[in-house]
Write an enzyme that holds these catalytic residues in place. Structure first.
Site, PDB file in Angstrom:
ATOM      1  N   LYS A  19      24.086  46.185  28.316  1.00  0.00           N
ATOM      2  CA  LYS A  19      25.476  46.504  27.948  1.00  0.00           C
ATOM      3  C   LYS A  19      25.961  45.677  26.749  1.00  0.00           C
ATOM      4  O   LYS A  19      25.321  44.697  26.352  1.00  0.00           O
ATOM      5  CB  LYS A  19      26.369  46.267  29.171  1.00  0.00           C
ATOM      6  N   PHE A  67      39.533  51.210  37.345  1.00  0.00           N
ATOM      7  CA  PHE A  67      38.892  50.515  36.231  1.00  0.00           C
ATOM      8  C   PHE A  67      38.235  51.462  35.228  1.00  0.00           C
ATOM      9  O   PHE A  67      37.614  51.011  34.264  1.00  0.00           O
ATOM     10  CB  PHE A  67      37.862  49.503  36.755  1.00  0.00           C
ATOM     11  N   ARG A  95      17.300  47.284  40.618  1.00  0.00           N
ATOM     12  CA  ARG A  95      18.635  46.906  41.117  1.00  0.00           C
ATOM     13  C   ARG A  95      18.592  45.510  41.758  1.00  0.00           C
ATOM     14  O   ARG A  95      19.535  44.729  41.617  1.00  0.00           O
ATOM     15  CB  ARG A  95      19.188  47.969  42.065  1.00  0.00           C
ATOM     16  N   ARG A 112      22.086  39.448  36.315  1.00  0.00           N
ATOM     17  CA  ARG A 112      23.549  39.259  36.269  1.00  0.00           C
ATOM     18  C   ARG A 112      23.950  37.819  36.586  1.00  0.00           C
ATOM     19  O   ARG A 112      24.938  37.326  36.048  1.00  0.00           O
ATOM     20  CB  ARG A 112      24.220  40.253  37.215  1.00  0.00           C
ATOM     21  N   HIS A 125      23.034  47.837  33.526  1.00  0.00           N
ATOM     22  CA  HIS A 125      23.231  48.938  34.471  1.00  0.00           C
ATOM     23  C   HIS A 125      21.858  49.449  34.880  1.00  0.00           C
ATOM     24  O   HIS A 125      20.935  49.463  34.075  1.00  0.00           O
ATOM     25  CB  HIS A 125      24.010  50.085  33.797  1.00  0.00           C
TER      26      HIS A 125
HETATM   27  P1  CMP Z   1      27.511  49.767  36.562  1.00  0.00           P
HETATM   28  O1  CMP Z   1      26.272  49.485  37.342  1.00  0.00           O
HETATM   29  O2  CMP Z   1      27.347  50.071  35.131  1.00  0.00           O
HETATM   30  O3  CMP Z   1      28.280  50.980  37.245  1.00  0.00           O
HETATM   31  C1  CMP Z   1      29.667  51.121  37.218  1.00  0.00           C
HETATM   32  C2  CMP Z   1      30.327  49.951  36.595  1.00  0.00           C
HETATM   33  O4  CMP Z   1      31.697  49.826  36.851  1.00  0.00           O
HETATM   34  C3  CMP Z   1      29.743  48.673  37.167  1.00  0.00           C
HETATM   35  O5  CMP Z   1      28.449  48.508  36.677  1.00  0.00           O
HETATM   36  C4  CMP Z   1      30.745  47.638  36.731  1.00  0.00           C
HETATM   37  O6  CMP Z   1      30.441  47.078  35.487  1.00  0.00           O
HETATM   38  C5  CMP Z   1      31.996  48.470  36.630  1.00  0.00           C
HETATM   39  N1  CMP Z   1      32.965  48.051  37.631  1.00  0.00           N
HETATM   40  C6  CMP Z   1      32.835  48.089  38.940  1.00  0.00           C
HETATM   41  N2  CMP Z   1      33.942  47.588  39.529  1.00  0.00           N
HETATM   42  C7  CMP Z   1      34.770  47.237  38.543  1.00  0.00           C
HETATM   43  C8  CMP Z   1      36.044  46.650  38.496  1.00  0.00           C
HETATM   44  N3  CMP Z   1      36.710  46.352  39.612  1.00  0.00           N
HETATM   45  N4  CMP Z   1      36.584  46.418  37.288  1.00  0.00           N
HETATM   46  C9  CMP Z   1      35.917  46.749  36.150  1.00  0.00           C
HETATM   47  N5  CMP Z   1      34.692  47.309  36.136  1.00  0.00           N
HETATM   48  C10 CMP Z   1      34.129  47.537  37.320  1.00  0.00           C
END
Ligand code: CMP
Length: 149
Positions: A19, A67, A95, A112, A125
């Site tokens: 990202k 979000f 994952r 992460r 992701h």
């Molecule tokens: P990702 O695995 O890319 O899939 C969905 C994304 O939403 C997740 O990673 C987070 O980066 C994002 N996400 C999930 N919860 C929140 C939150 N509360 N606020 C902002 N981003 C979020």
């Protein structure tokens, strides 16, 4: 009938995104090194910048979430690296290597935990299921860009 124990391991593909926060901090090599050290193969990779429509389409499943707008704006804030990863049970394996969505809750030595900054800027992701892996890989890659032998 004789009972037979069959241990199944599945060769799979999954979609990974490095990202904007991680690309900005020059972490592509570090993340790829973690992927490769974990015996996961990178079989396609390119750097791109999403349009806002791309981000909205890719994260369509989250469109009702509070979000959603922040997530889409963040994903277009800089270039990303999209990858296809290959390995046995790689969807779950990647994952696990990524760690929890919130880096604060991620296990030690996960991507992460090592590199994520926040729930939003969580560096990577990975697809969460076989069906989504196919949809997500097709979203970014043509067949001729994926090198599966
Ligand atoms: P990702 O695995 O890319 O899939 C969905 C994304 O939403 C997740 O990673 C987070 O980066 C994002 N996400 C999930 N919860 C929140 C939150 N509360 N606020 C902002 N981003 C979020």
């Amino acid at each position: 009938m004789e009972a037979t124990l069959i241990l199944r391991t599945y060769m799979e593909l999954t979609l990974s995104i490095i990202k904007p926060d991680a690309v900005k901090r020059n972490l592509i090599g570090s993340i790829n090194s973690l992927i490769e050290k974990n015996k996961i193969e990178i079989v396609a990779q390119k750097m791109i910048k999403l349009s806002i429509e791309d981000a909205q389409n890719f994260y369509n499943v989250h469109k009702e979430r509070a979000f959603f707008d922040d997530l889409c704006n963040y994903m277009v804030s800089g270039p990303i690296v999209v990858q296809v990863l290959k390995g046995k049970n790689v969807i779950v394996k990647y994952r696990d290597l990524m760690g929890a969505t919130n880096p604060e809750n991620a296990e030690d030595n996960t991507i992460r935990k090592l590199h994520g900054l926040s729930v939003e800027e969580n560096s990577v992701h990975g697809s969460d299921s076989k069906d989504n892996a196919k949809v997500e890989i097709d979203f970014f890659f043509a067949k001729r860009e994926i090198f599966v032998i």
